[in-house]
Design an enzyme around this catalytic site. Structure first.
Site, PDB file in Angstrom:
ATOM      1  N   HIS A   1      -0.797  -2.496  -4.688  1.00 60.22           N
ATOM      2  CA  HIS A   1      -0.343  -3.388  -5.445  1.00 60.22           C
ATOM      3  C   HIS A   1      -0.184  -2.674  -6.970  1.00 60.22           C
ATOM      4  CE1 HIS A   1       0.049  -6.472  -2.328  1.00 60.22           C
ATOM      5  NE2 HIS A   1      -1.229  -7.004  -2.450  1.00 60.22           N
TER       6      HIS A   1
ATOM      7  N   ARG B   1       0.743  -1.102   0.015  1.00 62.94           N
ATOM      8  CA  ARG B   1       0.130  -0.019   0.002  1.00 62.94           C
ATOM      9  C   ARG B   1       0.828   1.120   0.052  1.00 62.94           C
ATOM     10  NH1 ARG B   1      -2.526  -4.015   2.710  1.00 62.94           N
ATOM     11  NH2 ARG B   1      -4.802  -4.292   2.291  1.00 62.94           N
TER      12      ARG B   1
ATOM     13  N   GLU C   1       5.221 -12.713   1.160  1.00 66.81           N
ATOM     14  CA  GLU C   1       5.422 -11.666   0.099  1.00 66.81           C
ATOM     15  C   GLU C   1       6.769 -10.924   0.404  1.00 66.81           C
ATOM     16  OE1 GLU C   1       1.997  -8.962  -0.683  1.00 66.81           O
ATOM     17  OE2 GLU C   1       1.088 -10.422   0.614  1.00 66.81           O
TER      18      GLU C   1
ATOM     19  N   HIS D   1       2.764 -12.966  -5.354  1.00 64.84           N
ATOM     20  CA  HIS D   1       1.769 -13.083  -4.557  1.00 64.84           C
ATOM     21  C   HIS D   1       0.954 -14.495  -4.421  1.00 64.84           C
ATOM     22  CE1 HIS D   1      -1.795 -11.571  -2.010  1.00 64.84           C
ATOM     23  NE2 HIS D   1      -1.296 -10.289  -2.171  1.00 64.84           N
TER      24      HIS D   1
END
Length: 322
Positions: A103, A78, A287, A173
């Protein structure tokens, strides 16, 4: 092996590349750079797919939010308010997660079709992200090379160059479920991180805090549970070569996953918001990344890329059984 996987609604062809080595089989799509499946044996030698994904192409655009297996960019995680300053200019991005950019925006790298070319034991995905795409400055030439090494580990090596100052933060992801089915909450996890970044109600970091005495302490392996969507500050920091930072283990199947990376952060997401055809907690995302909202936090490791520099990042997923 390269094959036609399907066609998008606009007529664009999507291809699938299959890598196979050392009893590991990985399938990668040109759409979104998606890792569609990773098949590895359990302790009885039975192969099973250990990442969440779909069997057909149409399901991916129909379920964009979970980002199943996708290559994420230009900026993973973010950016607060969908805005960031760079060299005295404030850039506005598309807010696609409440007030924030998540993303890479509404059409990030996960929704683009990549060019695929073979390399030894793998495939290279590449594309050019034009200046202004989703609001990001600079023309970015970016690639991600997926290979299987002699031990069957999946290596993802990212590179990017730009013609103007910009920001870059790339990740994969995939949602891991080492059982191959059902819920992943019983998996055991270790993360080599003494600190994490607490977040506000919009999941924007508020600073850095120690994990000791909190539910964020995974320095010793323990069951994951639910309720995590947080960045861990890896003790090793940024490194020139991948170093092991996490292990995930499924007692039921005996499968184990190791994660090594050059990145300084690891986002743990326990998939508490998955919906049909999956259920909350069916997978665990690990991630590797720089920190969320770094462009607005000069105290975080920088994600700025300038002309003449080369962005490089590498993450390795290793597999074993016990």
């Amino acid at each position: 092996m390269n094959e036609l996987f399907g066609t998008l609604s606009d007529g664009t062809s999507v291809h699938r590349w299959t890598l196979e080595r050392a009893n590991v089989r990985v399938r990668i799509l040109s759409y979104g750079g998606i890792v569609q499946s990773v098949e590895v044996p359990d302790r009885e030698g039975r192969p099973g797919n250990v990442v969440l994904g779909f069997a057909d192409l149409d399901a991916y655009p129909a379920h964009p939010e979970p980002y199943f297996g996708a290559l994420i960019g230009r900026y993973a995680n973010r950016i607060a308010g969908g805005r960031f300053p760079l060299d005295g200019v404030t850039y506005a991005l598309e807010p696609n997660n409440g007030p924030n950019s998540l993303h890479g925006g509404g059409r990030g790298f996960d929704k683009r079709v990549w060019d695929m070319t073979p390399v030894e034991h793998g495939v290279r995905l590449a594309r050019i992200s034009p200046h202004g795409e989703e609001g990001f400055p600079g023309r970015l030439e970016v690639s991600a090379t997926y290979t299987l090494d002699g031990a069957g580990a999946l290596r993802i090596a990212y590179e990017a160059v730009t013609d103007a100052p910009t920001i870059v933060n790339l990740t994969n992801h995939s949602y891991w479920n080492l059982s191959g089915a059902g819920n992943a909450a019983g998996h055991e996890l270790r993360i080599a991180a003494s600190r994490f970044t607490p977040v506000d109600e919009d999941l924007i970091p508020t600073g850095v805090a120690p994990v000791e005495g909190t539910r964020f302490d995974f320095r010793a392996e323990r069951k994951v549970g639910a309720g995590y969507d947080h960045n861990f500050v890896l003790d090793k920091g940024v490194t020139s070569a991948p170093e092991r930072v996490a292990e995930l283990y499924d007692p039921a199947s005996g499968r184990a996953l190791t994660v090594a990376t050059t990145e300084p952060g690891l986002q743990l997401y326990t998939a508490d918001h998955l919906s049909e055809p999956f259920s909350p907690g069916d997978g665990i995302a690990l991630e590797t990344q720089h920190f969320p909202d770094s462009p607005n936090r000069p105290d975080f490791p920088s994600t700025v890329l300038r002309p003449g520099e080369v962005f490089r990042s590498e993450t390795v997923y290793g597999f074993s059984v016990s």
